[in-house]
Design a protein around this motif. Structure first.
Motif, PDB file in Angstrom:
ATOM      1  N   THR A   1       0.848  -1.207   0.000  1.00  0.00           N
ATOM      2  CA  THR A   1       0.000   0.000   0.000  1.00  0.00           C
ATOM      3  C   THR A   1       0.878   1.251   0.000  1.00  0.00           C
ATOM      4  OG1 THR A   1      -1.598  -1.228   1.295  1.00  0.00           O
ATOM      5  CG2 THR A   1      -1.907   1.154   1.186  1.00  0.00           C
TER       6      THR A   1
ATOM      7  N   GLU B   1       1.051   5.561  -0.403  1.00  0.00           N
ATOM      8  CA  GLU B   1       0.246   6.777  -0.217  1.00  0.00           C
ATOM      9  C   GLU B   1       0.222   7.581  -1.522  1.00  0.00           C
ATOM     10  OE1 GLU B   1       1.320   9.034   3.208  1.00  0.00           O
ATOM     11  OE2 GLU B   1      -0.525  10.208   3.102  1.00  0.00           O
TER      12      GLU B   1
ATOM     13  N   ASN C   1      -5.127   5.805  -3.238  1.00  0.00           N
ATOM     14  CA  ASN C   1      -5.511   5.379  -1.891  1.00  0.00           C
ATOM     15  C   ASN C   1      -6.132   6.498  -1.077  1.00  0.00           C
ATOM     16  OD1 ASN C   1      -4.987   2.650  -1.984  1.00  0.00           O
ATOM     17  ND2 ASN C   1      -2.798   2.968  -1.721  1.00  0.00           N
ATOM     18  N   VAL C   2      -5.772   7.740  -1.380  1.00  0.00           N
ATOM     19  CA  VAL C   2      -6.413   8.871  -0.703  1.00  0.00           C
ATOM     20  C   VAL C   2      -7.916   8.826  -1.005  1.00  0.00           C
ATOM     21  CG1 VAL C   2      -6.599  11.402  -0.672  1.00  0.00           C
ATOM     22  CG2 VAL C   2      -4.342  10.308  -0.608  1.00  0.00           C
TER      23      VAL C   2
ATOM     24  N   ARG D   1      -6.357   3.856   7.860  1.00  0.00           N
ATOM     25  CA  ARG D   1      -4.939   4.120   7.633  1.00  0.00           C
ATOM     26  C   ARG D   1      -4.076   3.352   8.639  1.00  0.00           C
ATOM     27  NH1 ARG D   1      -1.611   8.469   5.235  1.00  0.00           N
ATOM     28  NH2 ARG D   1       0.378   7.976   6.151  1.00  0.00           N
TER      29      ARG D   1
ATOM     30  N   GLU E   1      -1.273   0.475   8.040  1.00  0.00           N
ATOM     31  CA  GLU E   1       0.083   0.543   8.615  1.00  0.00           C
ATOM     32  C   GLU E   1       0.425  -0.752   9.349  1.00  0.00           C
ATOM     33  OE1 GLU E   1       0.139   5.415   9.113  1.00  0.00           O
ATOM     34  OE2 GLU E   1      -0.240   4.157  10.864  1.00  0.00           O
TER      35      GLU E   1
ATOM     36  N   GLN F   1       5.711   5.301   0.341  1.00  0.00           N
ATOM     37  CA  GLN F   1       5.632   6.563  -0.391  1.00  0.00           C
ATOM     38  C   GLN F   1       6.076   6.292  -1.837  1.00  0.00           C
ATOM     39  OE1 GLN F   1       4.371   9.420   0.831  1.00  0.00           O
ATOM     40  NE2 GLN F   1       3.945   8.258   2.706  1.00  0.00           N
TER      41      GLN F   1
END
Ligand SMILES: NC(=O)c1ccc[n+]([C@@H]2O[C@H](COP(=O)([O-])OP(=O)(O)OC[C@H]3O[C@@H](n4cnc5c(N)ncnc54)[C@H](O)[C@@H]3O)[C@@H](O)[C@H]2O)c1
Length: 258
Positions: free
Chosen positions: A187, A189, A193-194, A207, A211, A221
């Motif tokens: 996953t 960012e 995904n936002v 979120r 994690e 990222q």
């Protein structure tokens, strides 16, 4: 400067992982052709890259339309005066539905945008790479191409197809000095995904769940994936082909969440 003098075509370069790859490739000396369906964000990516002094042009391209792909490849060659050396196939879309509720139209759309597009981009850069006797293709698949997650049969099929196609093309074009690899991110960012976070009632909770899913304790990222793409694109990986490298915070090592 790992890509000095190389021409790189990066699809999906307007946002997310594709943008991260375009920025890093340009920073490493590549002349970047950024291709994306989102013209406004794509232009902004190209401007951001040019502001650093690197070379980048944006071309509005729907990667699922062969004529547009063909034109983008030709435009890169014309603009930079040499064929494409590196193709980063990044553009992709996600859509959620279990198989028993999935419309055929959505199945076909996901397969076309995520998988057929990567074939089309490869098809049109390969002749230039074959003539040059070198080239590197980096396809972005997903850990969903390796493992089952509920709700994404079409996405998983498209991503699994990318892994198989990568191995096939690696075998076929190795004799031409062309390497083909893929990266399976966990996953990351990105706007993709936002959008998911924006749809749920408790985004903070989701979120945190993402994690926790990743043993390294965070989601990725775009730059995390971009470093892997750079390795596969440049000559330091000259003995690597047909591979799928997971860049996923360790998620593919875990059978069950803690
Ligand atoms: N974000 C993640 O967690 C994640 C994980 C694994 C794999 N991936 C894969 O990484 C790739 C990039 O995902 P992202 O998260 O950066 O997504 P994103 O939605 O943030 O960005 C995708 C980009 O692709 C472009 N695009 C979509 N359809 C296109 C088309 N038909 N033609 C040209 N451009 C098109 C979009 O405009 C956008 O700029 C996708 O292939 C995705 O499946 C993402």
């Amino acid at each position: 400067m790992r890509l000095k003098g190389r021409v790189a075509l990066v699809t999906g370069a307007a946002m997310g992982i594709g943008k991260g790859i375009a920025l890093l490739f340009a920073d490493q000396g590549a002349k970047v052709m950024a291709a994306d369906i989102n013209t406004q964000a794509g232009d902004a990516t190209a401007e951001e890259i040019r502001a650093t002094g690197a070379q980048c042009i944006f071309r509005s391209t729907d990667v699922s339309v062969e004529a547009e792909v063909k034109n983008a490849v030709a435009a890169a060659q014309q603009e930079f005066g040499q064929p494409v050396d590196v193709l980063a196939n990044v553009a992709g879309i996600a859509h959620e539905s279990p198989a028993h509720l999935l419309d055929l139209a959505d199945w076909n759309r996901i397969l076309t945008v995520n998988l057929t597009s990567m074939f089309l981009c490869a098809k049109h850069v390969l002749p230039g790479m074959m003539a040059a006797k070198h080239g590197s293709i980096v396809n972005i698949t997903s850990i969903q191409g390796l493992f089952g997650f509920p709700g994404y049969p079409h996405y998983a099929a498209s991503k699994g197809g990318i892994i198989s196609m990568t191995r096939q093309m690696a075998r076929e074009y190795a004799k031409d000095g062309i390497r083909v690899n893929c990266i399976a991110p966990g996953t990351v960012e990105t706007p993709m995904n936002v959008k998911v976070l924006e749809r749920v009632p408790n985004p903070g909770e989701l979120r945190r769940a993402w994690e926790r899913m990743h043993p390294l304790g965070r989601i990725g990222q775009p730059i995390d994936v971009a470093w892997g793409a750079l390795f596969l694109a440049c000559d330091e990986s000259s003995w690597v082909t047909g591979q799928c490298i997971s860049i996923d915070g360790g998620i593919s090592c875990s059978v069950l969440p803690e």
